[in-house]
Design an enzyme around this catalytic site. Structure first.
Site, PDB file in Angstrom:
ATOM      1  N   HIS A  35      16.546 -35.877 -11.082  1.00 45.21           N
ATOM      2  CA  HIS A  35      15.896 -36.890  -9.749  1.00 45.21           C
ATOM      3  C   HIS A  35      14.500 -36.359  -9.894  1.00 45.21           C
ATOM      4  CE1 HIS A  35      19.876 -37.778  -8.143  1.00 45.21           C
ATOM      5  NE2 HIS A  35      20.358 -36.848  -8.589  1.00 45.21           N
ATOM      6  N   GLU A  77       6.648 -14.445 -12.415  1.00 43.04           N
ATOM      7  CA  GLU A  77       6.022 -13.098 -11.849  1.00 43.04           C
ATOM      8  C   GLU A  77       5.507 -12.313 -12.804  1.00 43.04           C
ATOM      9  OE1 GLU A  77       8.470 -10.804  -9.079  1.00 43.04           O
ATOM     10  OE2 GLU A  77      10.207 -11.138 -10.376  1.00 43.04           O
ATOM     11  N   LYS A 102      11.591 -14.696 -12.353  1.00 35.68           N
ATOM     12  CA  LYS A 102      11.322 -13.455 -13.281  1.00 35.68           C
ATOM     13  C   LYS A 102      10.281 -13.703 -14.312  1.00 35.68           C
ATOM     14  CE  LYS A 102      12.377 -10.738 -11.821  1.00 35.68           C
ATOM     15  NZ  LYS A 102      13.346 -10.638 -10.409  1.00 35.68           N
ATOM     16  N   ARG A 117       3.817  -0.040  -4.868  1.00 35.74           N
ATOM     17  CA  ARG A 117       3.845  -0.674  -3.735  1.00 35.74           C
ATOM     18  C   ARG A 117       2.126  -1.282  -3.598  1.00 35.74           C
ATOM     19  NH1 ARG A 117       6.830   1.275   0.328  1.00 35.74           N
ATOM     20  NH2 ARG A 117       5.248   0.960   1.818  1.00 35.74           N
ATOM     21  N   TRP A 135      -2.756  -2.552  -1.721  1.00 35.51           N
ATOM     22  CA  TRP A 135      -2.630  -4.108  -1.781  1.00 35.51           C
ATOM     23  C   TRP A 135      -3.208  -4.606  -0.768  1.00 35.51           C
ATOM     24  CZ3 TRP A 135      -0.584  -8.396   0.735  1.00 35.51           C
ATOM     25  CH2 TRP A 135      -0.251  -9.303   0.034  1.00 35.51           C
ATOM     26  N   ASN A 156      -1.514   1.940   5.654  1.00 36.46           N
ATOM     27  CA  ASN A 156      -0.766   1.058   5.409  1.00 36.46           C
ATOM     28  C   ASN A 156      -0.193   0.151   6.285  1.00 36.46           C
ATOM     29  OD1 ASN A 156       2.763   0.974   4.033  1.00 36.46           O
ATOM     30  ND2 ASN A 156       1.265  -0.569   3.955  1.00 36.46           N
ATOM     31  N   GLY A 157      -0.539  -1.255   6.350  1.00 40.00           N
ATOM     32  CA  GLY A 157      -0.110  -2.178   7.443  1.00 40.00           C
ATOM     33  C   GLY A 157      -1.430  -3.024   7.848  1.00 40.00           C
ATOM     34  N   GLU A 210      16.464 -17.355 -10.347  1.00 43.55           N
ATOM     35  CA  GLU A 210      16.258 -16.016 -10.538  1.00 43.55           C
ATOM     36  C   GLU A 210      15.440 -15.867 -11.940  1.00 43.55           C
ATOM     37  OE1 GLU A 210      15.643 -13.438  -8.887  1.00 43.55           O
ATOM     38  OE2 GLU A 210      15.824 -11.768 -10.441  1.00 43.55           O
ATOM     39  N   CYS A 227       0.962  -1.446  -0.151  1.00 44.10           N
ATOM     40  CA  CYS A 227      -0.152  -0.094  -0.010  1.00 44.10           C
ATOM     41  C   CYS A 227       1.045   1.235   0.152  1.00 44.10           C
ATOM     42  CB  CYS A 227      -1.112   0.411   1.108  1.00 44.10           C
ATOM     43  SG  CYS A 227      -2.197  -1.163   1.173  1.00 44.10           S
ATOM     44  N   LYS A 266       5.732  -4.097  -4.359  1.00 46.07           N
ATOM     45  CA  LYS A 266       7.081  -4.061  -4.647  1.00 46.07           C
ATOM     46  C   LYS A 266       7.792  -4.029  -3.352  1.00 46.07           C
ATOM     47  CE  LYS A 266      11.227  -2.664  -6.651  1.00 46.07           C
ATOM     48  NZ  LYS A 266      11.679  -3.802  -7.411  1.00 46.07           N
TER      49      LYS A 266
HETATM   50  C1  F6R Z   1      11.110 -10.393  -7.413  1.00 46.33           C
HETATM   51  C2  F6R Z   1      10.928  -9.361  -6.390  1.00 46.33           C
HETATM   52  C3  F6R Z   1      10.803 -10.054  -5.016  1.00 46.33           C
HETATM   53  C4  F6R Z   1      11.662  -9.114  -3.862  1.00 46.33           C
HETATM   54  C5  F6R Z   1      11.231  -9.779  -2.384  1.00 46.33           C
HETATM   55  C6  F6R Z   1      12.254  -8.989  -1.463  1.00 46.33           C
HETATM   56  O1  F6R Z   1      11.409  -9.833  -8.578  1.00 46.33           O
HETATM   57  O2  F6R Z   1      11.194  -8.380  -6.552  1.00 46.33           O
HETATM   58  O3  F6R Z   1      10.929 -11.294  -4.878  1.00 46.33           O
HETATM   59  O4  F6R Z   1      12.967  -9.384  -4.296  1.00 46.33           O
HETATM   60  O5  F6R Z   1       9.866  -9.340  -2.093  1.00 46.33           O
HETATM   61  O6  F6R Z   1      12.273  -7.517  -1.539  1.00 46.33           O
HETATM   62  P1  F6R Z   1      13.049  -6.705  -1.016  1.00 46.33           P
HETATM   63  O7  F6R Z   1      14.635  -7.006  -1.725  1.00 46.33           O
HETATM   64  O8  F6R Z   1      12.697  -5.500  -1.033  1.00 46.33           O
HETATM   65  O9  F6R Z   1      13.532  -7.225   0.548  1.00 46.33           O
END
Ligand code: F6R
Length: 615
Positions: free
Chosen positions: A511, A495, A492, A27, A75, A101-102, A488, A2, A610
């Site tokens: 396996h 998501e 990517k 956010r 969110w 927010n929370g 990773e 949020c 984010k």
């Molecule tokens: C994936 C992504 C998330 C963040 C995770 C941790 O692309 O962005 O998996 O890496 O939420 O976020 P931070 O690094 O802000 O603690």
């Protein structure tokens, strides 16, 4: 999660709040709302959907020019995303208005008590409960808004960044934080409130970041006064001068933030090591390490905690620390670590990695490790973030704001910082030869140019994306340093394109996952020359003989894999520990193009946010 934004001053609040919400949309983006107050009346608009939808809706619902306003981009936690559950929320009398927010964890018991006192609730949110609790306290205790907020917050359990105003007091907004970020921008007879500084950066460079358990009464014509929520003690605001500029938070000609941030990586990596890596002098200078060298050198082990992409960077670091500095490393998901009663001693060093510096689980893991005596070091991108403040020492990545929800430049800059630390410790411990150390410094210095070269494969990756955009599954394989890169790459893809993808150590394929391989299955294999190359070639043979489609990331000039694979993307040669900084790039671009071709919202994938400030 949020985003919250507020304004009080001499300008029209509407454009400031809307622009601020657009910048905070990373956010959370399932619903949005705004309230304006002109000193007499309020106008409210809120809607399920994005800030763009809110703009359309407010055309018909907002008719006043308020100089005070609050906005929210959500969110959802409590209550589905719909118009009613969107913020802001009014109290029952209509006098108090809140954005939050929370999560208020004990909202149900408070709600029941308020219902008994005649309160009526229109939404399913915990936030509406909080604003009515504040109203009830204000009434019962006969106190002003600030005091009522303080008393109410002492009754709630959970996390919050809130902004609330009272229609009977047109010159103030009360704000408070616990566990969710809140910044106050200080202008000339005007104040800005936001989850981060991006909504007000064109108006002022001066900001105060609230600490946990602090609140402030933001009153026009008065200086900011901070108080501790628990005991009313006065806290003195630390006014920071912000370094962020407007260009950094705009798309700069790119179609999406994600693409801009992928392309920023040569510059971002350079900014990460600028002033730290002095190859010509054979030096690595990092204040956070220099001042705490003994802690690192005497550590029994390093524990790395992080989530998501940052956790993947932690896995790469595990290989580098153990390989070069010969220090035992454990990498933990922060969410598991914090709840599993781990053995932590005073001789442990905990490294927390976080782009946002606000991830709730990582923050909780830090607090636990500190309580148990470990030395805690942070690797964060966002300057002044909660994790940066909570740790004993740290190193910023200096990647600049990352706005695309899918992390890209954060990953490569985190690896850069961690590589610098590993090299420095290796040198101090004597676990690396002088010549090897110097080779690494020179090689690392040359990485931005090699990333730039790797980015030139963008058009090729767009072509490959065209072939696989309709796949339902995808496998990513790598070994050694490139196993975390496989994880990773898979993250990517899933998501942002919603294609199911799995990352595996290449040798683990036999396996289980090998059962998935048929002519429909694309398999992305990282097969650089300096990383168990022959073994990976054997894995590729195994895929080929089962008709899987192979997309290989190889070192320039490769012959063997090139003959076997369906598609080949080359990266420049580099030393093995540095390969993740290059091999990651094609995987980011592949995901970007596939997601785009599938019509997905690349910068704001569904259900994500984010900054994950809830556990
Ligand atoms: C994936 C992504 C998330 C963040 C995770 C941790 O692309 O962005 O998996 O890496 O939420 O976020 P931070 O690094 O802000 O603690």
């Amino acid at each position: 999660m949020c985003g919250i934004v507020g304004y009080i001053g001499h300008r029209d609040a509407y454009p400031i709040i809307i622009k601020g919400l657009e910048r905070l949309e990373y956010r959370g983006y399932d619903s949005a709302g705004i309230v304006l107050f002109d000193g007499k009346d309020t106008n409210l608009a809120k809607t399920k959907g994005k800030v763009e939808d809110l703009k359309n809706k407010s055309n018909t619902t907002i008719s006043i020019d308020g100089k005070l306003g609050l906005g929210h981009t959500r969110w959802a936690t409590h209550g589905v995303p719909n118009d009613v559950n969107s913020h802001p929320h009014y109290s029952n009398s209509g006098d108090l208005v809140i954005i939050h927010n929370g999560i208020i964890e004990n909202y149900e018991s408070i709600k029941k008590a308020l219902i008994k006192r005649g309160y009526v609730f229109h939404s399913d949110t915990d936030t509406e409960v909080l604003v009515n609790l504040i109203e009830e306290v204000k009434k019962q205790e006969g106190v002003k808004l600030g005091k009522a907020v303080q008393i109410a917050l002492n009754q709630v359990v959970g996390a919050y960044a809130i902004a609330v105003f009272d229609k009977n007091k047109s010159d103030e907004i009360v704000v408070a934080r616990l566990g969710s970020p809140l910044a106050i921008g200080i202008g000339e007879n005007e104040y800005f409130i936001a989850s981060d500084a991006s909504p007000f950066i064109e108006f002022t460079n001066n900001a105060v970041y609230l600490e946990d358990e602090e609140m402030a009464i933001v009153r026009l014509g008065k200086e900011i006064k901070l108080r501790k929520i628990k005991d009313d003690a006065i806290a003195y605001p630390n006014i920071l001068e912000l370094q962020m500029n407007l260009e950094e938070i705009e798309k700069g000609g790119y179609d999406h933030f994600m693409l801009k941030e992928i392309y920023e990586q040569p510059r971002a990596i350079l900014d990460t090591y600028r002033g730290r890596l002095l190859a010509d002098q054979g030096l690595i200078k990092m204040a956070g390490i220099d001042q705490n060298l003994e802690k690192f050198l005497n550590a029994n082990r390093i524990i790395i905690v992080a989530c998501g992409t940052s956790w993947h960077a932690g896995l790469v670091a595990e290989y580098i620390f153990e390989d070069l500095a010969r220090i035992p490393v454990e990498v933990e998901y922060a969410s598991e670590f914090r709840y599993r009663n781990p053995v932590i001693t005073e001789n442990d060093v905990l490294i927390a990695i976080s782009q946002s510096g606000e991830t709730a689980d990582t923050l909780a893991a830090i607090k636990m490790a500190k309580e148990r005596g470990a030395f805690v070091f942070g690797v964060c991108n966002v300057v002044g973030s909660s994790i940066a403040r909570e740790t004993d020492a740290g190193a910023y990545t200096h990647a600049g704001p990352e706005i695309g929800v899918a992390s890209t430049k954060a990953f490569t800059t985190q690896i850069t910082v961690l590589t610098l630390i590993a090299l420095k410790l290796a040198k101090e411990k004597g676990s690396i030869s002088e010549s090897k150390y110097h080779e690494f410094l020179v090689e690392l210095e040359g990485i931005p140019a090699k990333v730039e070269k790797t980015l030139a494969s963008n058009a090729l990756l767009e072509d490959i994306a065209e072939v696989y955009k309709d796949s339902s599954n995808c496998l990513y394989l790598g070994r050694g340093y490139n196993f975390p890169v496989a994880l990773e790459g898979a993250l990517k893809l899933k998501e942002i394109s919603y294609i199911h993808a799995e990352g595996y150590p290449a040798a683990e394929m036999k396996h289980g996952p090998i059962a998935l391989i048929d002519e429909e299955m694309p398999v992305v294999v990282i097969a650089t020359r300096r990383g168990h190359y022959e073994k990976v070639v054997s894995n590729i043979q195994e895929i080929k003989s089962r008709s899987g489609k192979i997309i290989a990331v190889v070192t320039e000039g490769d012959v063997q894999v090139t003959e076997l694979a369906d598609h080949v993307v080359e990266v420049p040669e580099t030393s093995e520990p540095l390969t993740p900084l290059l091999t990651t790039i094609p995987l980011q671009l592949l995901s970007y193009h596939i997601a785009l071709m599938r019509g997905c919202n690349v910068d704001q994938p569904r259900n994500l946010a984010k900054s994950v400030t809830v556990e």
